[in-house]
Scaffold this motif. Structure first.
Motif, PDB file in Angstrom:
ATOM      1  N   ARG B 151      -1.066   0.479 -31.863  1.00 25.66           N
ATOM      2  CA  ARG B 151      -0.980  -0.375 -30.676  1.00 25.66           C
ATOM      3  C   ARG B 151      -0.805   0.528 -29.453  1.00 25.66           C
ATOM      4  NH1 ARG B 151       3.923  -3.371 -33.405  1.00 25.66           N
ATOM      5  NH2 ARG B 151       4.273  -1.149 -33.708  1.00 25.66           N
ATOM      6  N   VAL B 152      -1.902   0.709 -28.721  1.00 26.56           N
ATOM      7  CA  VAL B 152      -1.912   1.626 -27.582  1.00 26.56           C
ATOM      8  C   VAL B 152      -2.000   0.816 -26.285  1.00 26.56           C
ATOM      9  CG1 VAL B 152      -3.115   3.540 -26.462  1.00 26.56           C
ATOM     10  CG2 VAL B 152      -3.072   3.385 -28.966  1.00 26.56           C
ATOM     11  N   VAL B 153      -0.996   0.951 -25.439  1.00 29.21           N
ATOM     12  CA  VAL B 153      -1.012   0.260 -24.147  1.00 29.21           C
ATOM     13  C   VAL B 153      -1.294   1.278 -23.046  1.00 29.21           C
ATOM     14  CG1 VAL B 153       0.366  -0.992 -22.434  1.00 29.21           C
ATOM     15  CG2 VAL B 153       0.503  -1.615 -24.855  1.00 29.21           C
ATOM     16  N   LEU B 154      -2.310   0.965 -22.262  1.00 28.78           N
ATOM     17  CA  LEU B 154      -2.697   1.811 -21.133  1.00 28.78           C
ATOM     18  C   LEU B 154      -2.190   1.101 -19.878  1.00 28.78           C
ATOM     19  CD1 LEU B 154      -4.476   4.278 -20.335  1.00 28.78           C
ATOM     20  CD2 LEU B 154      -6.454   2.777 -20.539  1.00 28.78           C
ATOM     21  N   ALA B 155      -1.351   1.795 -19.092  1.00 32.15           N
ATOM     22  CA  ALA B 155      -0.733   1.115 -17.952  1.00 32.15           C
ATOM     23  C   ALA B 155      -0.864   1.926 -16.683  1.00 32.15           C
ATOM     24  CB  ALA B 155       0.744   0.839 -18.248  1.00 32.15           C
ATOM     25  N   GLY B 156      -1.143   1.226 -15.577  1.00 29.86           N
ATOM     26  CA  GLY B 156      -1.184   1.891 -14.274  1.00 29.86           C
ATOM     27  C   GLY B 156      -2.370   1.464 -13.448  1.00 29.86           C
ATOM     28  N   CYS B 157      -2.896   2.414 -12.657  1.00 25.56           N
ATOM     29  CA  CYS B 157      -4.029   2.103 -11.787  1.00 25.56           C
ATOM     30  C   CYS B 157      -4.799   3.380 -11.454  1.00 25.56           C
ATOM     31  CB  CYS B 157      -3.548   1.433 -10.498  1.00 25.56           C
ATOM     32  SG  CYS B 157      -2.508   2.467  -9.473  1.00 25.56           S
ATOM     33  N   GLY B 158      -5.986   3.192 -10.922  1.00 28.20           N
ATOM     34  CA  GLY B 158      -6.784   4.342 -10.486  1.00 28.20           C
ATOM     35  C   GLY B 158      -8.063   4.502 -11.279  1.00 28.20           C
ATOM     36  N   VAL B 220      -4.103  -7.311 -18.316  1.00 30.39           N
ATOM     37  CA  VAL B 220      -3.143  -8.088 -17.529  1.00 30.39           C
ATOM     38  C   VAL B 220      -3.058  -7.422 -16.167  1.00 30.39           C
ATOM     39  CG1 VAL B 220      -0.731  -8.793 -17.309  1.00 30.39           C
ATOM     40  CG2 VAL B 220      -1.810  -8.736 -19.578  1.00 30.39           C
ATOM     41  N   SER B 221      -3.434  -8.144 -15.124  1.00 30.53           N
ATOM     42  CA  SER B 221      -3.379  -7.516 -13.798  1.00 30.53           C
ATOM     43  C   SER B 221      -2.183  -8.038 -13.013  1.00 30.53           C
ATOM     44  CB  SER B 221      -4.688  -7.760 -13.052  1.00 30.53           C
ATOM     45  OG  SER B 221      -4.954  -9.140 -13.016  1.00 30.53           O
ATOM     46  N   GLY B 222      -1.907  -7.381 -11.895  1.00 31.12           N
ATOM     47  CA  GLY B 222      -0.794  -7.792 -11.040  1.00 31.12           C
ATOM     48  C   GLY B 222       0.572  -7.445 -11.609  1.00 31.12           C
ATOM     49  N   VAL B 223       0.643  -6.407 -12.429  1.00 34.06           N
ATOM     50  CA  VAL B 223       1.927  -6.011 -13.022  1.00 34.06           C
ATOM     51  C   VAL B 223       2.777  -5.323 -11.948  1.00 34.06           C
ATOM     52  CG1 VAL B 223       3.020  -4.467 -14.718  1.00 34.06           C
ATOM     53  CG2 VAL B 223       1.016  -5.834 -15.356  1.00 34.06           C
ATOM     54  N   THR B 224       4.004  -5.807 -11.766  1.00 30.44           N
ATOM     55  CA  THR B 224       4.874  -5.281 -10.707  1.00 30.44           C
ATOM     56  C   THR B 224       6.097  -4.534 -11.232  1.00 30.44           C
ATOM     57  OG1 THR B 224       5.950  -7.427 -10.629  1.00 30.44           O
ATOM     58  CG2 THR B 224       4.213  -7.017  -9.005  1.00 30.44           C
ATOM     59  N   GLU B 225       6.423  -4.750 -12.507  1.00 28.81           N
ATOM     60  CA  GLU B 225       7.541  -4.013 -13.103  1.00 28.81           C
ATOM     61  C   GLU B 225       7.135  -3.578 -14.499  1.00 28.81           C
ATOM     62  OE1 GLU B 225      11.506  -5.854 -12.940  1.00 28.81           O
ATOM     63  OE2 GLU B 225      10.721  -7.092 -11.297  1.00 28.81           O
ATOM     64  N   LEU B 226       7.654  -2.406 -14.891  1.00 29.21           N
ATOM     65  CA  LEU B 226       7.245  -1.827 -16.166  1.00 29.21           C
ATOM     66  C   LEU B 226       8.398  -0.982 -16.702  1.00 29.21           C
ATOM     67  CD1 LEU B 226       4.522  -1.506 -17.806  1.00 29.21           C
ATOM     68  CD2 LEU B 226       4.156   0.585 -16.504  1.00 29.21           C
ATOM     69  N   ALA B 227       8.685  -1.132 -17.991  1.00 37.36           N
ATOM     70  CA  ALA B 227       9.697  -0.274 -18.620  1.00 37.36           C
ATOM     71  C   ALA B 227       9.297  -0.066 -20.064  1.00 37.36           C
ATOM     72  CB  ALA B 227      11.079  -0.909 -18.538  1.00 37.36           C
ATOM     73  N   ILE B 228       9.632   1.102 -20.598  1.00 36.11           N
ATOM     74  CA  ILE B 228       9.329   1.399 -22.001  1.00 36.11           C
ATOM     75  C   ILE B 228      10.655   1.561 -22.725  1.00 36.11           C
ATOM     76  CG2 ILE B 228       8.117   2.965 -23.578  1.00 36.11           C
ATOM     77  CD1 ILE B 228       6.623   3.828 -20.789  1.00 36.11           C
ATOM     78  N   ALA B 234       8.769   5.483 -28.350  1.00 34.67           N
ATOM     79  CA  ALA B 234       8.358   4.257 -27.652  1.00 34.67           C
ATOM     80  C   ALA B 234       8.130   3.150 -28.679  1.00 34.67           C
ATOM     81  CB  ALA B 234       7.084   4.514 -26.865  1.00 34.67           C
ATOM     82  N   GLU B 235       8.825   2.018 -28.515  1.00 35.49           N
ATOM     83  CA  GLU B 235       8.675   0.906 -29.458  1.00 35.49           C
ATOM     84  C   GLU B 235       8.167  -0.358 -28.766  1.00 35.49           C
ATOM     85  OE1 GLU B 235      12.410   0.350 -31.522  1.00 35.49           O
ATOM     86  OE2 GLU B 235      12.623   2.520 -31.757  1.00 35.49           O
ATOM     87  N   ARG B 236       8.554  -0.528 -27.496  1.00 35.35           N
ATOM     88  CA  ARG B 236       8.198  -1.748 -26.759  1.00 35.35           C
ATOM     89  C   ARG B 236       7.894  -1.426 -25.311  1.00 35.35           C
ATOM     90  NH1 ARG B 236      12.721  -2.339 -29.507  1.00 35.35           N
ATOM     91  NH2 ARG B 236      13.961  -1.735 -27.688  1.00 35.35           N
ATOM     92  N   VAL B 237       6.958  -2.200 -24.737  1.00 30.23           N
ATOM     93  CA  VAL B 237       6.761  -2.174 -23.287  1.00 30.23           C
ATOM     94  C   VAL B 237       7.219  -3.520 -22.763  1.00 30.23           C
ATOM     95  CG1 VAL B 237       5.033  -2.259 -21.452  1.00 30.23           C
ATOM     96  CG2 VAL B 237       4.852  -0.544 -23.221  1.00 30.23           C
ATOM     97  N   THR B 248       7.487  -8.864 -23.410  1.00 29.74           N
ATOM     98  CA  THR B 248       7.702  -7.683 -24.244  1.00 29.74           C
ATOM     99  C   THR B 248       6.542  -7.521 -25.217  1.00 29.74           C
ATOM    100  OG1 THR B 248      10.083  -7.977 -24.095  1.00 29.74           O
ATOM    101  CG2 THR B 248       9.289  -6.564 -25.868  1.00 29.74           C
ATOM    102  N   VAL B 249       6.013  -6.310 -25.312  1.00 28.94           N
ATOM    103  CA  VAL B 249       4.882  -6.026 -26.197  1.00 28.94           C
ATOM    104  C   VAL B 249       5.259  -4.858 -27.108  1.00 28.94           C
ATOM    105  CG1 VAL B 249       2.438  -5.386 -26.272  1.00 28.94           C
ATOM    106  CG2 VAL B 249       3.327  -6.647 -24.312  1.00 28.94           C
ATOM    107  N   PRO B 250       5.132  -5.012 -28.437  1.00 28.94           N
ATOM    108  CA  PRO B 250       5.412  -3.867 -29.320  1.00 28.94           C
ATOM    109  C   PRO B 250       4.307  -2.815 -29.214  1.00 28.94           C
ATOM    110  CG  PRO B 250       4.743  -5.794 -30.603  1.00 28.94           C
ATOM    111  CD  PRO B 250       4.767  -6.228 -29.176  1.00 28.94           C
TER     112      PRO B 250
END
Lengths: 98, 470
Positions: B151-158, B220-228, B234-237, B248-250
């Motif tokens: 389960r690979v989550v890619l987060a951010g912008c650019g 998912v767009s418009g994400v304003t807060e993020l924590a791992i 890393a177990e959850r975003v 929460t996403v595993p």
């Protein structure tokens, strides 16, 4: 876990990780070989002792520091893997003499 | 290798290779030093050795690097891979090490082509094993054919986030989820630049690439807060969109990215003046139209002189190579200008659309200043809260004073992963611009050097006698 795409067929390089015999591939950096072995962490930090692994893979974050052939604070992402190398987890601060 | 060269170039990305090719063509003796194992820099990493033979995976833009590398190899510059440059000064002395052996060479002119790094992304948990930058994952894909699985989550912008997502899709291992942190308010500032962007080839390519990603990956767009979160991995975003409830996403891996910024350590330690680029929210060394810095004889080309992308880097490198050769008298200013004219025309074309990308992908302030519990300084483990509390309580004026209280920026990375965060956090606490706060004072050596390595520098008889007793 990182895995090699099926089209990657490069010769095997044998090395030691914390004393255990393991394998990487030609063309690996030490950091890449550790990730391919499922080792996401390669050191414990000097301040809190937290487990840490490489973040940037391009030599700027200094989080992939390991002990290579007895020398500490080596950037695993910048060191090409070589046959017979000894790689060890770096515990906390760099120890005197290594 | 000799002790003196007409031109020493640092970095074998598009700018460095193109500078070398242009300078050798004018008869200059050129040494190119690069930290990598082969030519390419970061953008064309491993372009001559990648195990990914299916060109569709990394895409046609990556393979443009092959022609640049071929021209560079044919030019015949002295090329030293695996070289870590740790010193550069106004006298144009270059200190570097290869396999633990240190050397100093004297350059007539220097072209730094030291490129960019990914902007720090100081969210809580970004130091956990299993979290890498998207650029790091891309490097592993290019150089070793390695891809993150599970389960690979890619987060951010650019742009790089989308490019890497598309390459992962093409490799058959798409990420499980993309969390897009592009601030919605950016669209307002980007729209005036949209028409000029749409007129570029980047627009068509970019939209097609994003469409390929959208077909294969939930976004998912418009994400304003993020924590791992996680104990030792890393177990959850956990993410939020505005005032909506946290989700929460595993995860097995998190790959972070919010743009790239110039590598500052070498030019800043050499004494080159820096400017604040408000549109890109970063410092960049001051350069003129040839890449000349504030110090005579020191040029800087490519993204290290301000982010504009790989294609412009090649053009800017060639211009700096010509200018350095002209400064040595290898060609007249007239000849230099004549050769530069088509390069400048190309550069102008390549720069179109940049303002749109800068405005759209300017990362949110909240993600630039470090969350309360996030480690702003990864090396010395200093959180965003510690930074802000110290800045307010002790009236800290800038990052150099902050070092004395918190040690931020004093670990092995020498501020590379916290410099911009610390400057912006102090600016916020003081209610002033980052220009007023300034950046870390950087000094040589810009890479850690062992005493044994330093002692391995060849000594002259005069130097030996200077320290000999009796």
């Amino acid at each position: 876990m990182f895995r090699r795409l099926h089209e990657v067929a490069r010769p095997v390089l044998r090395f030691r990780l914390d004393g255990e015999p393991v394998e990487g591939r030609e063309g690996d950096s030490v950091a890449a070989a550790l990730l391919a072995l499922g080792r996401d962490a390669c050191r414990e930090t000097a301040v809190s002792g937290a487990a840490r692994g490489g973040y940037c893979m391009m030599g700027v974050c200094f989080d992939c520091l390991v002990v290579i052939d007895g020398t500490g604070n080596r950037q695993a992402c910048l060191v090409p893997l070589r046959e017979g190398m000894s790689v060890e987890t770096q515990h906390g601060r760099r120890e005197p003499g290594r | 290798m000799s002790d003196e060269y007409d031109i020493v170039i640092i970095g074998a990305g598009p700018a460095g290779m193109s500078a070398a090719t242009a300078a050798v063509a004018q008869g200059a003796s050129v040494l190119l030093l690069d930290e990598g194992a082969g030519p390419g820099g970061q953008i064309y990493r491993a372009v001559t050795t990648t195990p990914l033979t299916d060109r569709a995976v990394l895409g046609p833009d990556y393979w443009k690097g092959a022609a640049i590398a071929t021209a560079f190899a044919a030019a015949g510059a002295t090329y030293q891979p695996g070289a870590t440059v740790w010193h550069l000064d106004a006298e144009r002395r270059v200190g570097f090490s290869v396999d633990g052996q240190a050397r100093l060479v004297q350059a007539g002119q220097v072209v730094m082509a030291t490129g960019a790094q990914e902007r720090p992304f100081p969210v809580a948990g970004w130091t956990l094993p299993g979290v890498l930058s998207a650029g790091a994952a891309q490097t592993l894909l290019k150089a070793q054919g390695l891809a993150a699985t599970g389960r690979v989550v890619l987060a951010g912008c650019g742009p790089l986030l989308w490019l890497f997502a598309a390459q992962s899709v093409a490799a058959g291992l798409p990420p499980s989820l993309i969390l897009d942190t592009t601030p919605r308010s950016n669209w307002g500032r980007a729209l005036p630049h949209l028409p000029s962007f749409l007129a570029t080839p980047y627009a068509r390519k970019g939209l097609a690439l994003m469409a390929r990603v959208r077909r294969a990956v939930p976004i998912v767009s418009g994400v304003t807060e993020l924590a791992i979160e996680g104990e030792v991995h890393a177990e959850r975003v956990v993410y939020r969109r505005g005032i909506r409830a946290p989700v929460t996403v595993p995860v097995d891996h998190v790959l972070l990215h919010q743009g790239v910024t110039p590598n500052l350590n070498l030019p800043a330690a050499a004494g080159c003046a820096l400017d604040w680029n408000e549109a890109q929210a970063c410092f960049q060394p001051r350069t003129d139209e040839w890449g000349a810095t504030s110090l005579p004889g020191l040029f800087l080309a490519g993204d290290g002189a301000g982010i504009a992308g790989a294609e412009t880097a090649a053009s800017r490198g060639a211009l700096a190579g010509l200018a350095a050769a002209a400064a040595l008298g290898r060609l007249s200013e007239t000849a230099r200008d004549r050769l530069a004219a088509p390069m400048r025309a190309r550069l102008t074309r390549q720069m179109r659309g940049r303002a749109f990308l800068d405005a759209l992908y300017r990362p949110a302030t909240a993600f630039r200043r470090a969350a309360e519990e996030a480690l702003a300084c990864r090396c010395e483990e200093v959180t965003g809260r510690m930074l802000r509390e110290t800045a307010e309580r002790l009236q800290v004026s800038g990052p150099n004073q902050m070092k004395t209280f918190l040690r931020c920026g004093m670990g092995p990375c020498q501020g590379r992963l916290c410099g911009l965060t610390v400057t912006e956090a102090i600016a916020q606490a003081r209610g002033v611009s980052p220009v007023e706060v300034g950046y870390y004072r950087l000094r040589s050596p810009v890479k850690p050097l062992t005493v044994a390595e330093f002692a391995s520098l060849p000594n002259t008889e005069e130097e030996r006698l200077a320290v000999e007793r009796g």
